[in-house]
Design an enzyme around this catalytic site. Structure first.
Site, PDB file in Angstrom:
ATOM      1  CD  GLU A 255      -3.412   4.277 -36.714  1.00  0.00           C
ATOM      2  OE1 GLU A 255      -2.643   3.886 -35.824  1.00  0.00           O
ATOM      3  OE2 GLU A 255      -3.466   3.738 -37.835  1.00  0.00           O
ATOM      4  CD1 TRP A 258      -2.207   1.811 -33.014  1.00  0.00           C
ATOM      5  CD2 TRP A 258      -0.551   0.990 -31.735  1.00  0.00           C
ATOM      6  NE1 TRP A 258      -2.090   0.468 -33.264  1.00  0.00           N
ATOM      7  CE2 TRP A 258      -1.082  -0.064 -32.501  1.00  0.00           C
ATOM      8  CE3 TRP A 258       0.492   0.716 -30.855  1.00  0.00           C
ATOM      9  CZ2 TRP A 258      -0.602  -1.376 -32.422  1.00  0.00           C
ATOM     10  CZ3 TRP A 258       0.975  -0.588 -30.775  1.00  0.00           C
ATOM     11  CH2 TRP A 258       0.436  -1.614 -31.542  1.00  0.00           C
ATOM     12  CD1 TRP A 286      22.993  -4.743 -33.092  1.00  0.00           C
ATOM     13  CD2 TRP A 286      21.508  -5.133 -34.722  1.00  0.00           C
ATOM     14  NE1 TRP A 286      21.732  -4.740 -32.527  1.00  0.00           N
ATOM     15  CE2 TRP A 286      20.802  -4.989 -33.505  1.00  0.00           C
ATOM     16  CE3 TRP A 286      20.797  -5.386 -35.881  1.00  0.00           C
ATOM     17  CZ2 TRP A 286      19.414  -5.078 -33.418  1.00  0.00           C
ATOM     18  CZ3 TRP A 286      19.408  -5.486 -35.806  1.00  0.00           C
ATOM     19  CH2 TRP A 286      18.744  -5.337 -34.591  1.00  0.00           C
ATOM     20  CG  ASN A 321       2.313   4.277 -39.977  1.00  0.00           C
ATOM     21  OD1 ASN A 321       3.210   4.311 -39.140  1.00  0.00           O
ATOM     22  ND2 ASN A 321       1.479   3.259 -40.086  1.00  0.00           N
ATOM     23  CD1 TRP A 339      16.770  -2.381 -32.103  1.00  0.00           C
ATOM     24  CD2 TRP A 339      16.025  -0.391 -31.427  1.00  0.00           C
ATOM     25  NE1 TRP A 339      16.779  -2.378 -30.733  1.00  0.00           N
ATOM     26  CE2 TRP A 339      16.326  -1.180 -30.283  1.00  0.00           C
ATOM     27  CE3 TRP A 339      15.539   0.898 -31.236  1.00  0.00           C
ATOM     28  CZ2 TRP A 339      16.160  -0.709 -28.975  1.00  0.00           C
ATOM     29  CZ3 TRP A 339      15.367   1.363 -29.930  1.00  0.00           C
ATOM     30  CH2 TRP A 339      15.679   0.565 -28.830  1.00  0.00           C
ATOM     31  CD1 TRP A 362      12.313   4.387 -35.014  1.00  0.00           C
ATOM     32  CD2 TRP A 362      13.402   2.745 -36.082  1.00  0.00           C
ATOM     33  NE1 TRP A 362      12.722   4.878 -36.239  1.00  0.00           N
ATOM     34  CE2 TRP A 362      13.392   3.893 -36.907  1.00  0.00           C
ATOM     35  CE3 TRP A 362      14.031   1.593 -36.556  1.00  0.00           C
ATOM     36  CZ2 TRP A 362      13.979   3.909 -38.173  1.00  0.00           C
ATOM     37  CZ3 TRP A 362      14.621   1.600 -37.814  1.00  0.00           C
ATOM     38  CH2 TRP A 362      14.589   2.744 -38.605  1.00  0.00           C
TER      39      TRP A 362
HETATM   40  P1  FAD Z   1      -2.412   9.832 -38.962  1.00  0.00           P
HETATM   41  O1  FAD Z   1      -2.309   8.554 -39.717  1.00  0.00           O
HETATM   42  O2  FAD Z   1      -3.348  10.854 -39.467  1.00  0.00           O
HETATM   43  O3  FAD Z   1      -2.717   9.452 -37.443  1.00  0.00           O
HETATM   44  C1  FAD Z   1      -3.110  10.440 -36.477  1.00  0.00           C
HETATM   45  C2  FAD Z   1      -2.243  10.400 -35.268  1.00  0.00           C
HETATM   46  O4  FAD Z   1      -2.336   9.134 -34.619  1.00  0.00           O
HETATM   47  C3  FAD Z   1      -0.761  10.556 -35.541  1.00  0.00           C
HETATM   48  O5  FAD Z   1      -0.401  11.892 -35.764  1.00  0.00           O
HETATM   49  C4  FAD Z   1      -0.163   9.981 -34.265  1.00  0.00           C
HETATM   50  O6  FAD Z   1      -0.212  10.879 -33.192  1.00  0.00           O
HETATM   51  C5  FAD Z   1      -1.103   8.817 -33.977  1.00  0.00           C
HETATM   52  N1  FAD Z   1      -0.526   7.608 -34.577  1.00  0.00           N
HETATM   53  C6  FAD Z   1      -0.771   7.087 -35.801  1.00  0.00           C
HETATM   54  N2  FAD Z   1      -0.079   5.944 -35.972  1.00  0.00           N
HETATM   55  C7  FAD Z   1       0.652   5.765 -34.841  1.00  0.00           C
HETATM   56  C8  FAD Z   1       1.584   4.777 -34.408  1.00  0.00           C
HETATM   57  N3  FAD Z   1       1.925   3.730 -35.156  1.00  0.00           N
HETATM   58  N4  FAD Z   1       2.164   4.927 -33.193  1.00  0.00           N
HETATM   59  C9  FAD Z   1       1.848   5.961 -32.393  1.00  0.00           C
HETATM   60  N5  FAD Z   1       0.959   6.920 -32.744  1.00  0.00           N
HETATM   61  C10 FAD Z   1       0.372   6.823 -33.950  1.00  0.00           C
HETATM   62  N6  FAD Z   1       4.562   8.946 -34.734  1.00  0.00           N
HETATM   63  C11 FAD Z   1       4.818  10.061 -34.047  1.00  0.00           C
HETATM   64  O7  FAD Z   1       3.883  10.783 -33.672  1.00  0.00           O
HETATM   65  N7  FAD Z   1       6.099  10.417 -33.726  1.00  0.00           N
HETATM   66  C12 FAD Z   1       7.183   9.658 -34.111  1.00  0.00           C
HETATM   67  O8  FAD Z   1       8.311  10.023 -33.800  1.00  0.00           O
HETATM   68  C13 FAD Z   1       6.923   8.480 -34.865  1.00  0.00           C
HETATM   69  N8  FAD Z   1       7.948   7.705 -35.291  1.00  0.00           N
HETATM   70  C14 FAD Z   1       7.674   6.554 -36.004  1.00  0.00           C
HETATM   71  C15 FAD Z   1       8.740   5.734 -36.386  1.00  0.00           C
HETATM   72  C16 FAD Z   1       8.480   4.570 -37.106  1.00  0.00           C
HETATM   73  C17 FAD Z   1       9.625   3.660 -37.481  1.00  0.00           C
HETATM   74  C18 FAD Z   1       7.169   4.236 -37.467  1.00  0.00           C
HETATM   75  C19 FAD Z   1       6.869   2.981 -38.240  1.00  0.00           C
HETATM   76  C20 FAD Z   1       6.106   5.043 -37.080  1.00  0.00           C
HETATM   77  C21 FAD Z   1       6.346   6.199 -36.339  1.00  0.00           C
HETATM   78  N9  FAD Z   1       5.285   7.035 -35.905  1.00  0.00           N
HETATM   79  C22 FAD Z   1       5.560   8.146 -35.172  1.00  0.00           C
HETATM   80  C23 FAD Z   1       3.870   6.628 -36.104  1.00  0.00           C
HETATM   81  C24 FAD Z   1       3.207   7.138 -37.398  1.00  0.00           C
HETATM   82  O9  FAD Z   1       4.005   6.812 -38.497  1.00  0.00           O
HETATM   83  C25 FAD Z   1       2.953   8.630 -37.373  1.00  0.00           C
HETATM   84  O10 FAD Z   1       2.250   8.984 -36.214  1.00  0.00           O
HETATM   85  C26 FAD Z   1       2.108   9.080 -38.567  1.00  0.00           C
HETATM   86  O11 FAD Z   1       2.698   8.661 -39.774  1.00  0.00           O
HETATM   87  C27 FAD Z   1       1.996  10.600 -38.551  1.00  0.00           C
HETATM   88  O12 FAD Z   1       1.254  11.066 -39.640  1.00  0.00           O
HETATM   89  P2  FAD Z   1      -0.202  11.669 -39.425  1.00  0.00           P
HETATM   90  O13 FAD Z   1      -0.154  12.690 -38.353  1.00  0.00           O
HETATM   91  O14 FAD Z   1      -0.708  12.047 -40.765  1.00  0.00           O
HETATM   92  O15 FAD Z   1      -0.936  10.380 -38.844  1.00  0.00           O
END
Ligand code: FAD
Length: 438
Positions: A255, A258, A286, A321, A339, A362
């Site tokens: 993650e 990512w 749209w 997420n 979007w 997105w």
């Molecule tokens: P954990 O699940 O504990 O993961 C740890 C860290 O890994 C996250 O804090 C983040 O930095 C990174 N990470 C995890 N999943 C992703 C992912 N899919 N893409 C990029 N990094 C990821 N994440 C953001 O940090 N900022 C946003 O603005 C953001 N917008 C999102 C919008 C949409 C539509 C979706 C589907 C996902 C988005 N995410 C975003 C990714 C992800 O949902 C969040 O990082 C995560 O839910 C944050 O919770 P956590 O810190 O407990 O994550």
């Protein structure tokens, strides 16, 4: 004028420990003046009681308290960054300026303008990688072009990570404290135009990720780390986090990869802030119904998993997420709303809002991003709920007393919406193909 000094400029790295640029400034052996600038350009687009603004304020106060122990203080400034820099360089005899890289288009332009000013005054500028593990061109394809597909990027990232692990450990050392001695009263929220927020940024908890791989998709109980806002504002070092992650869970590490992936996508393809990564997706027609958009925002679509997610977002600034994916897919596919509308709404509300990750995810949900979900994959919100919230615990947390028999009627019927979306995307891509031939 007083004695010469170097300045360290805090931005999205709000911590004293394991901060690459700050360490370099201290290691210069010169007196270090630490500063933070509240940028008017950014402030004018957010509410005074924004939780993220309050989080920044609290963190700056903590940094200031630590600096006071070293006989120093953080200089808090406000205004247009270039104008602020003119003032600082008039007030102090600055010889060098240190900061960490920021990869967003606005920040790149801002830093360029500040650098031009500083160079015109013969002030040296030193910028460092701190916010990510790998930046810019560090992980690229053998032909030196950036990766636009995640898996090969991740493989290369992991390969390179093995070679730098030792180096990452070393960055933690923080022995020098040659800060400029100064006494200053830390400004109040009112002086900075900040109002208290009802929403707080939660603490992160890495003990929760022990079984990340197994539980990460279930929004209740939420076993993710909540590290997002801390990575965004740098209250945790991504290097420390990655080194912890490799000991705990490889899926968790992926993650973090990512995050690096989307940050390098934004850096190499800044047009994604305005346009689809795959430009042919600009031809989708749209519906953009504002009444549907409002129902989505307020969590009244009649699909409980979507509504619970949006209500969680509105109440807390966070959303799990899995639920983000369902809500995003619902907006784009079921409601056929651009979007970019959803992206903007998330940007306004999410505590962990990060342009690169928000935009990348997105575009992933809309099928128009690099390495995105195929457009014909339309999440069924009811099946998502059955799989990931079978006991309705998440839904009942955010929709108290929820019972399917007396819940709001869905604003669109699933099968109709699914077929309409697939057809609309197909037509758009067909039109794009026709335009390409002309
Ligand atoms: P954990 O699940 O504990 O993961 C740890 C860290 O890994 C996250 O804090 C983040 O930095 C990174 N990470 C995890 N999943 C992703 C992912 N899919 N893409 C990029 N990094 C990821 N994440 C953001 O940090 N900022 C946003 O603005 C953001 N917008 C999102 C919008 C949409 C539509 C979706 C589907 C996902 C988005 N995410 C975003 C990714 C992800 O949902 C969040 O990082 C995560 O839910 C944050 O919770 P956590 O810190 O407990 O994550």
């Amino acid at each position: 004028m007083s004695e010469s000094l170097v300045v360290f400029w805090f931005r999205r790295d709000l911590r004293l420990h394991d901060n690459v640029g700050l360490n370099a400034a201290l290691n210069s052996g010169k007196l270090v003046l630490p500063i933070f600038i509240f940028d008017d350009q950014i402030l004018k687009n957010i509410d005074q009681d924004d939780a993220r603004l309050n989080f920044i304020y609290d963190q700056l106060q903590k940094i200031n308290d630590q600096l006071v122990n070293y006989g120093s203080a953080l200089e808090i400034l406000k205004g247009n960054p270039v104008d602020v820099w003119k003032d600082i360089t008039d007030k102090y005899r600055v010889t060098q300026v240190y900061f960490n890289h920021d990869y967003e288009p606005y920040a790149i332009q801002r830093d360029y303008e500040v650098e031009v000013l500083l160079c015109s005054k013969s002030i040296g500028v030193h910028a460092f990688k701190d916010h990510v593990i790998f930046e810019k061109d560090e992980v690229v394809k053998p032909d030196r072009f950036p990766y636009t597909v995640y898996t090969p990027y991740k493989n290369k990232w992991l390969e390179k990570f093995e070679t730098i692990k030792e180096e990452l450990q070393e960055k933690k050392t923080h022995t020098k404290t040659n800060y400029l001695c100064r006494i200053s009263i830390f400004p109040s929220r009112e002086e900075l135009g900040i109002k208290n927020s009802a929403i707080r940024v939660p603490e992160f908890d890495l003990t929760k990720i022990k079984n990340y791989k197994k539980y990460r998709d279930f929004p209740f109980p939420d076993n993710t780390s909540h590290v997002g806002p801390h990575l965004r504002f740098g209250t945790i070092s991504v290097r420390e986090l990655a080194l912890r992650a490799i000991q705990i869970d490889e899926v968790y590490l992926s993650e973090i990869i990512w995050r690096d992936f989307f940050i390098q996508i934004l850096y190499h393809f800044p047009y994604v802030t305005e346009w689809s990564f795959k430009k042919q997706y600009e031809f989708i027609r749209w519906e953009n119904r504002t009444d549907h958009f409002e129902k989505w925002c307020s969590g009244e679509t009649g699909y409980p998993i979507v509504d619970a997610g949006m209500r969680q977002l509105n109440a807390t600034g966070t959303m799990h997420n899995r639920v983000r994916m369902v809500c995003a897919s619902f907006l784009v596919k079921h409601l056929l709303i651009d979007w970019r509308w959803g992206e903007a709404y998330f940007a306004e509300k999410l505590l962990d809002f990060e342009l690169a990750s928000n935009n990348g995810n997105w575009q992933w949900a809309a099928g128009c991003g690099c390495d995105a979900a195929p457009y014909f994959r339309v999440f069924n919100p009811s099946i998502q709920q059955e799989r990931f919230d079978p006991e309705l615990n998440y839904i009942r947390t955010w929709i108290p007393g929820y019972e399917s028999s007396n819940y709001i009627k869905p604003i669109v019927e699933h099968n109709f919406a699914r077929e309409r979306a697939i057809q609309r995307f197909k037509d758009g891509l067909h039109e794009a193909g026709m335009n390409n031939q002309n």
